[in-house]
Every structure is written in structure tokens, then in C-alpha cells.
Design an enzyme around this catalytic site. Structure first.
Site, mmCIF file in Angstrom:
data_model
loop_
_atom_site.group_PDB
_atom_site.id
_atom_site.type_symbol
_atom_site.label_atom_id
_atom_site.label_comp_id
_atom_site.label_asym_id
_atom_site.label_seq_id
_atom_site.Cartn_x
_atom_site.Cartn_y
_atom_site.Cartn_z
ATOM 1 N N HIS A 196 -23.185 94.131 -8.537
ATOM 2 C CA HIS A 196 -23.026 94.146 -10.154
ATOM 3 C C HIS A 196 -24.666 94.374 -10.710
ATOM 4 C CE1 HIS A 196 -22.140 91.588 -14.232
ATOM 5 N NE2 HIS A 196 -23.008 92.705 -14.485
ATOM 6 N N GLU A 252 -18.128 86.141 -19.318
ATOM 7 C CA GLU A 252 -19.560 85.947 -19.376
ATOM 8 C C GLU A 252 -19.942 85.108 -20.787
ATOM 9 O OE1 GLU A 252 -22.113 89.318 -19.981
ATOM 10 O OE2 GLU A 252 -23.901 88.610 -19.624
ATOM 11 N N ASP A 295 -27.825 92.066 -11.840
ATOM 12 C CA ASP A 295 -27.368 92.824 -13.547
ATOM 13 C C ASP A 295 -28.191 93.670 -13.971
ATOM 14 O OD1 ASP A 295 -25.582 92.686 -15.520
ATOM 15 O OD2 ASP A 295 -25.932 90.723 -16.308
ATOM 16 N N ASP A 296 -29.237 93.150 -14.630
ATOM 17 C CA ASP A 296 -30.501 93.913 -15.258
ATOM 18 C C ASP A 296 -31.662 93.608 -15.143
ATOM 19 O OD1 ASP A 296 -28.554 95.529 -17.249
ATOM 20 O OD2 ASP A 296 -27.898 93.590 -17.551
ATOM 21 N N HIS A 330 -16.287 93.455 -16.747
ATOM 22 C CA HIS A 330 -17.094 92.169 -17.404
ATOM 23 C C HIS A 330 -16.123 91.375 -18.115
ATOM 24 C CE1 HIS A 330 -20.807 94.540 -16.298
ATOM 25 N NE2 HIS A 330 -21.434 93.602 -16.745
ATOM 26 N N HIS A 378 -26.755 97.197 -13.340
ATOM 27 C CA HIS A 378 -26.769 98.376 -14.262
ATOM 28 C C HIS A 378 -28.047 99.061 -13.914
ATOM 29 C CE1 HIS A 378 -23.426 96.230 -16.787
ATOM 30 N NE2 HIS A 378 -23.950 95.269 -16.271
HETATM 31 N N1 HPA Z 1 -23.017 92.113 -20.077
HETATM 32 C C1 HPA Z 1 -22.432 93.031 -20.817
HETATM 33 N N2 HPA Z 1 -23.010 94.197 -20.817
HETATM 34 C C2 HPA Z 1 -24.109 94.663 -20.126
HETATM 35 C C3 HPA Z 1 -24.581 93.360 -19.209
HETATM 36 C C4 HPA Z 1 -23.793 92.337 -19.349
HETATM 37 O O1 HPA Z 1 -24.593 91.536 -18.399
HETATM 38 N N3 HPA Z 1 -25.799 94.282 -18.670
HETATM 39 C C5 HPA Z 1 -25.683 95.419 -19.229
HETATM 40 N N4 HPA Z 1 -24.695 95.683 -20.021
HETATM 41 ZN ZN ZN Z 2 -23.475 93.183 -16.179
#
Ligand code: HPA
Ligand code: ZN
Length: 336
Positions: free
Chosen positions: A16, A199, A277-278, A196, A18
Site C-alpha cells: 500500500h 479508512e 501509504d504516502d 481503499h 502511492h
Molecule cells: N486514502 C485515500 N486516498 C489516498 C490515500 C489514502 O490513504 N493516499 C493517497 N490517496
Molecule cells: Zn492509500
């Protein structure tokens, strides 16, 4: 070995991530200058100060703005190579990378520019670092399904470079069922499917991802815990959750890592994995996520080992490759 040394020594898969979320401010600045794109920050320091989020949307606004400096194949290549360097440092030996084609095609950057830059980096990462990788194109759920269908059309000449499709961006108000047709088309093309869900959105969105989109993994999924029947299904079917602790903290999905439910879900037998994630926005790559959640929840070495085993189990690697990595993990833990 200390627990940090143990984490460092274990091979890991990241599921996971991006690629647009790996944009370090220094590289963003350099690219903005070389492409003569203006960004609303005067310095690297100012960019970093802007990274204070109060929910998913406040992050997405900044994340999409940052991506606007990516124009050429070389830019996507450089971005991905910088991430692979971090993988190498953290002993991430396999990664399944998300990218958001619509973020780029809507600015006039062609699908081919994006995918060619990224896939050349994937090839070079294998040569330079021995890291295996896959690319997963995500549809932006705040845009209509028709736009996702057009994006899937644009992907058709490049299908050999794409492992699967995902679903990301603003979750609340955009349930998975809105994208059932495009996911059905992706399935017919033989693509893997992930989404996703859970969350910020409720457990019903996780059901929707499983039933309407037929996904094999759930990204995040931390709100699944609110539904006992769903939890039992995740355990029975061993549907993996790609959990991202530092992301959950930065976006206030949890107010402290001590309150994260990762250990509870792991103890119940859910196939939980750890991911970044990011990472450029949320304060750390793979091992930083491992260290911080390990300390906050007092995870044992056995927990850490299980999380690493799960990362390969949940991956799209072949059974033979999975077995190879399970054995490597065993070897590290025997050595300890
Ligand atoms: N959630 C939704 N969209 C996203 C995320 C996330 O954690 N990271 C990058 N785009
Ligand atoms: Zn994500």
C-alpha cells in the site's frame, strides 16, 4: 538483536504505497524548477510546514497540488527511483505500487508518459537493487465511474505493465458500489483488484469492496473492527488488510498510535500487513512505520515476524516466491 535491528533484518513486502505520496519536498522543489511549474511554497521548509492534516481531504488537497510538477517520463522515473532507494534501505524486497493516472491525464500528461516512466524504474530497481515490483492503477473515487472507464480504456495498450486496479481518494460519500462496472471490466481483463475501504468510511464500505468489486485485499480496513460478522469473514477468508499506521495517525483516523487496533486484529487472526501509504507526507517509510507501531503497541518479535510473513502471503508473488521469502524470514528469526 534489538527489536529495531530485527525489523531491519527482516525482508518485507510493501502493498500500500502511492508513488505520488513519496514526493519528498526537496525533489518536488527541484522538479518544479526544472519544469518551470509554480508551487505555492517559497521553500522546502514551507512545504514541510504545510503538512499538518486534520483528515483525509485536507491531505488530498496538498497531495494533488504536489503531483502537478510531474510532467515528463523522466519525472515519474526519478520519483520512483527515489522510492526504490528507500525500499533498499528498509529491506523492502517486493513492492506493489499505486499510481493515480487521472491526476496526471487530467493535466494533459498522457497515460503512456506515466506508465513508461514508472515501469522503467521498476525494471532498473530489479537490476540495481534486486527489488521486485508491480504497478496498480487506482481510480479516483471522487470522479464519476465514466471517467474511470475511460482511464481503463487508456490503459489497454499497456496492460502487460499493469498488475491490477485500485480505488482511492475521498472515501466518505463515495461507496465502492459506484465503481462495480469498471471493476467488472478490469476483472474481465484479468487484472487484480484492491480498494481503499474502512479508512474514514464505515465497515459497510468494506462489505461493498468485497461484494460489489470482488477485491482480493482491502487497503486500510481499520474500521472493519466495528462489525463482528465482517471481522469473522476477514479471518475465515484470510482477506488481507494493508494497514498504514503513520498515515492513520497523520490523518487523525486514530488520535494516538497507542489506540491503534492493529494488534487486536492481528491477535484475532486477521491477515494484517504494515505499509507506508504516502511516506513523504506522513513522516516515514516502511521501517519507521514498524518501529513506531511496535513501540506504541508493545509488539513482540513474533508479532513483527507475523506481519512480515503476512506481507508476502498477501502479495501477488507466486507460491514459489512466497515460500522463498518465508524461508528467509525463518532464517533471520532463527539467527536471533
Ligand atoms: N486514502 C485515500 N486516498 C489516498 C490515500 C489514502 O490513504 N493516499 C493517497 N490517496
Ligand atoms: Zn492509500
Amino acid at each position: 538483536m534489538t527489536i529495531e535491528q530485527y525489523i531491519d533484518a527482516l525482508p518485507k513486502a510493501e502493498l500500500h504505497l502511492h508513488i505520488e505520496g513519496t514526493f519528498e519536498p526537496e525533489l518536488m522543489f527541484e522538479m518544479a524548477q526544472r519544469n518551470q511549474v509554480s508551487i505555492p511554497y517559497a521553500s522546502v521548509e514551507e512545504v514541510k510546514q504545510a503538512y499538518q492534516f486534520h483528515n483525509l481531504q485536507s491531505f488530498l488537497d496538498i497531495y494533488y497540488a504536489g503531483a502537478s510538477v510531474l510532467l515528463h517520463e523522466q519525472d515519474f522515473y526519478d520519483l520512483a527511483m527515489a522510492y526504490f532507494q528507500r525500499c533498499y534501505e528498509d529491506n523492502v524486497v517486493h513492492t506493489e505500487i499505486f499510481f493515480d493516472p487521472q491526476t496526471h491525464t487530467h493535466r494533459g500528461v498522457s497515460f503512456g508518459v506515466v506508465i513508461n516512466g514508472l515501469s522503467k524504474a521498476c525494471q532498473d530497481a530489479k537490476k540495481q537493487y534486486g527489488i521486485s515490483s508491480e504497478l496498480i492503477m487506482c481510480f479516483l473515487r471522487h470522479l464519476p465511474q465514466d471517467d474511470a472507464i475511460k482511464t481503463l480504456e487508456q490503459a489497454k495498450p499497456f496492460l502487460s505493465l499493469i498488475k491490477g486496479v485500485g480505488l482511492d481518494s475521498s472515501e466518505l460519500g463515495f461507496p465502492p458500489e459506484l465503481f462495480s462496472d469498471v471493476f467488472q471490466q478490469a476483472k474481465e481483463l484479468g487484472l487484480m483488484r484492491v480498494a481503499h475501504a474502512g479508512e474514514e468510511g464505515p465497515a459497510s464500505y468494506v462489505w461493498g469492496a468485497l461484494d460489489a468489486l470482488d477485491v482480493s485485499r482491502i487497503d486500510h480496513g481499520v474500521r472493519s473492527q466495528e462489525d463482528d460478522v465482517l471481522m469473522q469473514r476477514l479471518v475465515d477468508e484470510q482477506i488481507p488488510l494493508t494497514v498504514c499506521p503513520l498515515s492513520n495517525l497523520a490523518l487523525k483516523v486514530v488520535n494516538h498510535l497507542k489506540h491503534h487496533n492493529l494488534k487486536k486484529m492481528l491477535d484475532k487472526g486477521v491477515c494484517v500487513t504494515i505499509n507506508s501509504d504516502d511516506p513523504a507526507y506522513f513522516g516515514g517509510y516502511m521501517n519507521a512505520n514498524f518501529y513506531q507501531i511496535t513501540h506504541a503497541l508493545n509488539l513482540s518479535k513474533d508479532d513483527v515476524k507475523q506481519l512480515c510473513l503476512n506481507s508476502f502471503k498477501a502479495s501477488s508473488l507466486s507460491q514459489e516466491e512466497k515460500t522463498y521469502w518465508y524461508e528467509r524470514i525463518e532464517a533471520v528469526s532463527q539467527h536471533d
